[in-house]
Design a protein around this motif. Structure first.
Motif, PDB file in Angstrom:
ATOM      1  N   TYR A   1      59.675 -29.098  96.886  1.00 46.42           N
ATOM      2  CA  TYR A   1      59.007 -28.770  97.693  1.00 46.42           C
ATOM      3  C   TYR A   1      57.628 -29.671  98.060  1.00 46.42           C
ATOM      4  N   LYS A   2      56.903 -30.109  96.844  1.00 48.43           N
ATOM      5  CA  LYS A   2      56.052 -31.314  96.808  1.00 48.43           C
ATOM      6  C   LYS A   2      56.378 -32.394  97.722  1.00 48.43           C
ATOM      7  N   ASN A   3      57.613 -33.014  97.177  1.00 51.52           N
ATOM      8  CA  ASN A   3      58.010 -34.225  98.135  1.00 51.52           C
ATOM      9  C   ASN A   3      58.170 -33.877  99.550  1.00 51.52           C
ATOM     10  N   THR A   4      58.719 -32.855  99.990  1.00 50.84           N
ATOM     11  CA  THR A   4      58.988 -32.430 101.090  1.00 50.84           C
ATOM     12  C   THR A   4      57.457 -32.600 102.159  1.00 50.84           C
ATOM     13  N   GLN A   5      56.692 -31.871 101.622  1.00 52.75           N
ATOM     14  CA  GLN A   5      55.313 -31.653 101.914  1.00 52.75           C
ATOM     15  C   GLN A   5      54.554 -32.794 101.854  1.00 52.75           C
ATOM     16  N   LYS A   6      55.007 -33.778 101.165  1.00 54.94           N
ATOM     17  CA  LYS A   6      54.139 -35.326 101.080  1.00 54.94           C
ATOM     18  C   LYS A   6      54.819 -35.993 102.177  1.00 54.94           C
ATOM     19  N   LYS A   7      56.024 -35.813 102.297  1.00 53.08           N
ATOM     20  CA  LYS A   7      56.555 -36.548 103.730  1.00 53.08           C
ATOM     21  C   LYS A   7      56.327 -36.076 105.011  1.00 53.08           C
ATOM     22  N   ARG A   8      56.008 -34.754 105.061  1.00 49.39           N
ATOM     23  CA  ARG A   8      55.681 -34.166 106.236  1.00 49.39           C
ATOM     24  C   ARG A   8      54.242 -34.416 106.305  1.00 49.39           C
TER      25      ARG A   8
ATOM     26  N   LEU B   1      55.811 -15.424 106.269  1.00 54.05           N
ATOM     27  CA  LEU B   1      55.752 -16.510 105.096  1.00 54.05           C
ATOM     28  C   LEU B   1      54.730 -17.672 105.396  1.00 54.05           C
ATOM     29  N   LEU B   2      53.766 -17.629 104.480  1.00 56.56           N
ATOM     30  CA  LEU B   2      52.665 -18.680 104.533  1.00 56.56           C
ATOM     31  C   LEU B   2      53.523 -19.855 104.198  1.00 56.56           C
ATOM     32  N   ASP B   3      52.783 -21.022 104.649  1.00 51.05           N
ATOM     33  CA  ASP B   3      53.295 -22.242 104.245  1.00 51.05           C
ATOM     34  C   ASP B   3      52.632 -22.696 102.854  1.00 51.05           C
ATOM     35  N   GLU B   4      53.265 -22.242 101.827  1.00 55.92           N
ATOM     36  CA  GLU B   4      52.537 -22.440 100.414  1.00 55.92           C
ATOM     37  C   GLU B   4      53.660 -22.792  99.702  1.00 55.92           C
ATOM     38  N   PRO B   5      53.343 -23.428  98.170  1.00 60.99           N
ATOM     39  CA  PRO B   5      54.554 -23.877  97.607  1.00 60.99           C
ATOM     40  C   PRO B   5      55.069 -22.775  96.841  1.00 60.99           C
ATOM     41  N   SER B   6      56.481 -22.837  97.244  1.00 58.43           N
ATOM     42  CA  SER B   6      57.244 -21.607  96.992  1.00 58.43           C
ATOM     43  C   SER B   6      58.915 -22.129  97.004  1.00 58.43           C
ATOM     44  N   CYS B   7      59.687 -21.190  96.428  1.00 55.89           N
ATOM     45  CA  CYS B   7      61.163 -21.260  96.442  1.00 55.89           C
ATOM     46  C   CYS B   7      61.883 -19.941  96.788  1.00 55.89           C
ATOM     47  N   ILE B   8      63.161 -19.726  97.008  1.00 54.39           N
ATOM     48  CA  ILE B   8      63.718 -18.309  97.363  1.00 54.39           C
ATOM     49  C   ILE B   8      64.750 -18.620  96.230  1.00 54.39           C
ATOM     50  N   LEU B   9      64.856 -17.277  95.363  1.00 53.32           N
ATOM     51  CA  LEU B   9      65.893 -17.191  94.666  1.00 53.32           C
ATOM     52  C   LEU B   9      66.860 -16.157  95.279  1.00 53.32           C
ATOM     53  N   LEU B  10      67.982 -16.572  95.656  1.00 47.54           N
ATOM     54  CA  LEU B  10      68.705 -15.641  96.628  1.00 47.54           C
ATOM     55  C   LEU B  10      70.272 -15.287  96.184  1.00 47.54           C
ATOM     56  N   ASP B  11      70.507 -13.970  96.092  1.00 44.99           N
ATOM     57  CA  ASP B  11      71.620 -13.393  95.979  1.00 44.99           C
ATOM     58  C   ASP B  11      72.626 -13.718  97.395  1.00 44.99           C
ATOM     59  N   VAL B  12      73.807 -14.135  96.867  1.00 47.21           N
ATOM     60  CA  VAL B  12      74.895 -14.392  98.066  1.00 47.21           C
ATOM     61  C   VAL B  12      75.451 -13.158  98.864  1.00 47.21           C
ATOM     62  N   ASN B  13      75.881 -12.340  97.881  1.00 49.10           N
ATOM     63  CA  ASN B  13      76.483 -11.020  98.416  1.00 49.10           C
ATOM     64  C   ASN B  13      75.839  -9.865  98.509  1.00 49.10           C
ATOM     65  N   MET B  14      75.131  -9.718  99.928  1.00 43.07           N
ATOM     66  CA  MET B  14      74.299  -8.554 100.136  1.00 43.07           C
ATOM     67  C   MET B  14      74.898  -7.827 101.167  1.00 43.07           C
ATOM     68  N   PRO B  15      74.656  -6.345 101.492  1.00 37.15           N
ATOM     69  CA  PRO B  15      74.863  -5.755 102.566  1.00 37.15           C
ATOM     70  C   PRO B  15      74.210  -6.307 103.868  1.00 37.15           C
TER      71      PRO B  15
END
Length: 210
Positions: A125-132, A47-61
């Motif tokens: 994400y932008k706010n988090t990166q700015k704080k970091r 995973l590169l440290d780039e602007p992104s988010c995760i769309l994640l299903d809850v119930n997976m095998p």
């Protein structure tokens, strides 16, 4: 729709039809999209440290969405997570949000609701990166202080006066004033209040100091 084409959405869902639908929808909205059939497959990719988010299903095998969230939190990931599930319940959503999830959406999700959640994740994400970035810069400045300046810095932000510091360190007030001036310059602080804020951001002040 004014989205940023550089923003990447990681879609993690064991249902191929859902992955395909999300891929086509988000691509049409101007996002970059990567899809994965499991949390394990997602973690196998660097995973590169780039602007992104995760769309994640809850119930997976195997590796569930909540387990993946716990893992990412453990490795200090800063990628916002949006849960998307057909089987969510209130307790599950509360757990996910408390653990830092950006949102918890139920399938079938409306396009506008999904895009709004992704844009909120983008802002987060932008706010988090700015704080970091700010924290990194403050740490660089702090590392430039001499050993004695570190001591004076700690005493100043805890409210001690120059004469008190001078007495405890066996220095003259003039020396302490000079050290204090150097600290303010190196930390790029314009006031005591700003210096205290910097100390707080650096984690140098505990609750008992505030």
């Amino acid at each position: 729709m004014n989205t940023e084409s550089t923003f990447l959405v990681h879609v993690i869902d064991d249902d191929l039809s859902v992955r395909t639908a999300m891929y086509l929808l988000l691509l049409a909205c101007g996002y970059r999209v990567f899809t994965y059939e499991s949390g394990t497959q997602f973690l196998e990719h660097s995973l590169l440290d780039e602007p992104s988010c995760i769309l994640l299903d809850v119930n997976m095998p195997g590796f569930s969405g909540l387990q993946l969230q716990d893992h990412l939190n453990a490795v200090n990931s800063h990628i916002p997570i949006i849960f998307l599930t057909a089987y969510g319940d209130i307790s599950m959503s509360v757990r996910a949000i408390k653990a830092g999830a950006e949102n918890f959406l139920t399938k079938p999700v409306q396009k506008d609701d999904l895009v709004n959640a992704i844009e909120a994740a983008n802002r987060r994400y932008k706010n988090t990166q700015k704080k970091r970035s700010t924290l990194h810069e403050l740490r660089v400045r702090y590392s430039q202080l001499t050993e004695r300046e570190l001591t004076v810095f700690s005493m100043v932000v805890r409210g001690q006066l120059n004469k008190q510091i001078a007495f405890q360190l066996g220095n003259s007030e003039r020396t302490v004033k000079s050290q204090r001036s150097s600290i303010m310059e190196k930390m790029q602080a314009n006031s005591l209040a700003e210096l205290v804020l910097i100390a707080t951001q650096l984690g140098l002040l505990g609750k008992e100091d505030k």
